[in-house]
Design a protein around this motif. Structure first.
Motif, mmCIF file in Angstrom:
data_model
loop_
_atom_site.group_PDB
_atom_site.id
_atom_site.type_symbol
_atom_site.label_atom_id
_atom_site.label_comp_id
_atom_site.label_asym_id
_atom_site.label_seq_id
_atom_site.Cartn_x
_atom_site.Cartn_y
_atom_site.Cartn_z
ATOM 1 N N THR A 52 -40.557 -2.096 41.423
ATOM 2 C CA THR A 52 -39.191 -1.826 40.972
ATOM 3 C C THR A 52 -38.917 -0.336 40.792
ATOM 4 N N GLU A 53 -39.899 0.401 40.265
ATOM 5 C CA GLU A 53 -39.696 1.826 40.002
ATOM 6 C C GLU A 53 -40.210 2.710 41.137
ATOM 7 N N ASN A 54 -41.376 2.350 41.680
ATOM 8 C CA ASN A 54 -41.978 3.171 42.730
ATOM 9 C C ASN A 54 -41.667 2.673 44.130
ATOM 10 N N HIS A 55 -40.933 1.559 44.208
ATOM 11 C CA HIS A 55 -40.410 1.037 45.484
ATOM 12 C C HIS A 55 -41.510 0.707 46.497
ATOM 13 N N VAL A 273 -47.454 6.546 39.445
ATOM 14 C CA VAL A 273 -47.603 5.544 40.496
ATOM 15 C C VAL A 273 -48.999 4.931 40.458
ATOM 16 N N ALA A 274 -50.017 5.791 40.282
ATOM 17 C CA ALA A 274 -51.398 5.302 40.265
ATOM 18 C C ALA A 274 -51.622 4.335 39.108
ATOM 19 N N ASN A 275 -51.064 4.651 37.942
ATOM 20 C CA ASN A 275 -51.221 3.778 36.785
ATOM 21 C C ASN A 275 -50.486 2.465 36.985
ATOM 22 N N ASN A 276 -49.279 2.523 37.519
ATOM 23 C CA ASN A 276 -48.517 1.297 37.772
ATOM 24 C C ASN A 276 -49.225 0.405 38.785
ATOM 25 N N ALA A 277 -49.855 1.033 39.803
ATOM 26 C CA ALA A 277 -50.578 0.253 40.815
ATOM 27 C C ALA A 277 -51.763 -0.483 40.186
#
Length: 305
Positions: A52-55, A273-277
């Motif tokens: 949603t945030e990093n598409h 991005v890395a943390n969200n992944a």
């Protein structure tokens, strides 16, 4: 004193205790539900931020093989291909369950059908000892014993899915064994008596009667063992090689969802991005745990039918 009055007071006291007990029980149940729902909501909210945030693309996440969240691909989306970790987790889990199940069933049959009381007590102590060994100890043993063994007999560097499966095999063995013992003990005694009375041998009774009657419980034990193996992190991380590559051989370095999580979560900043992944990987793990629990309930329901 009036005996009728004493009875009324005694009943009133017992009623108050019942009310207090019910309140405490319901409060504990509500607390557990709140904690479980909160965990699911938190992990889900963090896990979907990658999309949603990093598409990032959900399709690329599940089928992609490039894992480098800090770098964007040609389409401008982060490289979060989790397929190598998903394949590695399933491969290690299935292989460990395949190794452990025959040993667990054999041990459980010995403990319930063949051994003396002393032999049963000794095996029970061994199983409980295996449960109490910390994961890091299994990892060190795997690092110093299993990895050199695999390197010498199967080739490669020694790090890979096969080494992880050997370590997990020992770790899930007591879980599957204990639950299989309970399943075999739950088989009604008259099943065995009727089979022997009809002329069947002891081994025919075990194979065709006892094991078949206990099959739903044994399958439940295997699924619980797989859930235990799927969520193991430290021991697997020490022997699998931690290479985010799609495994092409059991002896090539690979990675699992848990190994990537444990290595990367402390080296990322919340919200990046890395943390969200990594939270997306955690969401996959949570969904897999839910799947294993649903599978256990389905097996148990079928066994009751």
């Amino acid at each position: 004193m009036d005996p009728i009055r004493d009875k009324i007071l005694k009943r009133s006291k017992e009623s108050n205790q019942d009310v207090i007990g019910k309140i405490l029980s319901y409060a504990a149940i509500i607390l557990i539900l709140v904690v479980v729902v909160s965990i699911f909501a938190f992990v889900f909210a963090k896990g979907i931020a990658t999309f949603t945030e990093n598409h990032a693309s959900l399709k690329d996440f599940l089928t992609g093989t490039d894992w480098n969240p800090n770098i964007k691909g040609e389409d401008g989306k982060p490289l979060v291909g989790a397929l190598p970790m998903i394949v590695g987790s399933f491969a290690v889990t299935l292989l460990a369950a395949l190794f452990a199940t025959p040993f667990a069933i054999g041990t459980a049959l010995y403990m319930t059908e063949l051994s003396s009381s002393k032999g049963r007590a000794f095996m029970q102590s061994v199983v409980e000892l295996l449960v109490g060994i910390p994961s890091v100890v299994y990892g060190f043993i795997g690092l110093t014993v299993v990895v050199p063994f695999v390197r010498s007999h199967f080739g490669g560097s020694g790090y890979g899915i096969l080494s992880g499966a050997f370590v997990l095999f020992v770790m899930v063995l007591p879980t599957i064994t204990s639950m299989t013992v309970d399943s075999l003990k739950a088989v009604p005694k008259h099943y065995k008596s009727a089979s022997l009375a009809l002329g069947a041998t002891e081994w025919q009774t075990i194979w065709r009667v006892i094991l078949r009657a206990a099959l739903p419980g044994i399958m439940t034990a295997v699924v619980f063992g797989m859930a235990r193996a799927f969520g193991e992190a430290l021991a697997v991380q020490m022997v699998i090689g931690n290479a985010s590559l799609l495994p092409t051989s059991l002896t090539n370095p690979a990675s699992t969802l848990t190994s990537v999580l444990t290595m990367g979560i402390g080296n990322t900043v919340m919200g990046t991005v890395a943390n969200n992944a990594l939270w997306s990987l955690a969401l996959v793990l949570l969904l897999m745990s839910l799947f294993f629990n649903i599978l256990v309930r389905m097996i148990s329901r079928k066994g009751r039918m």
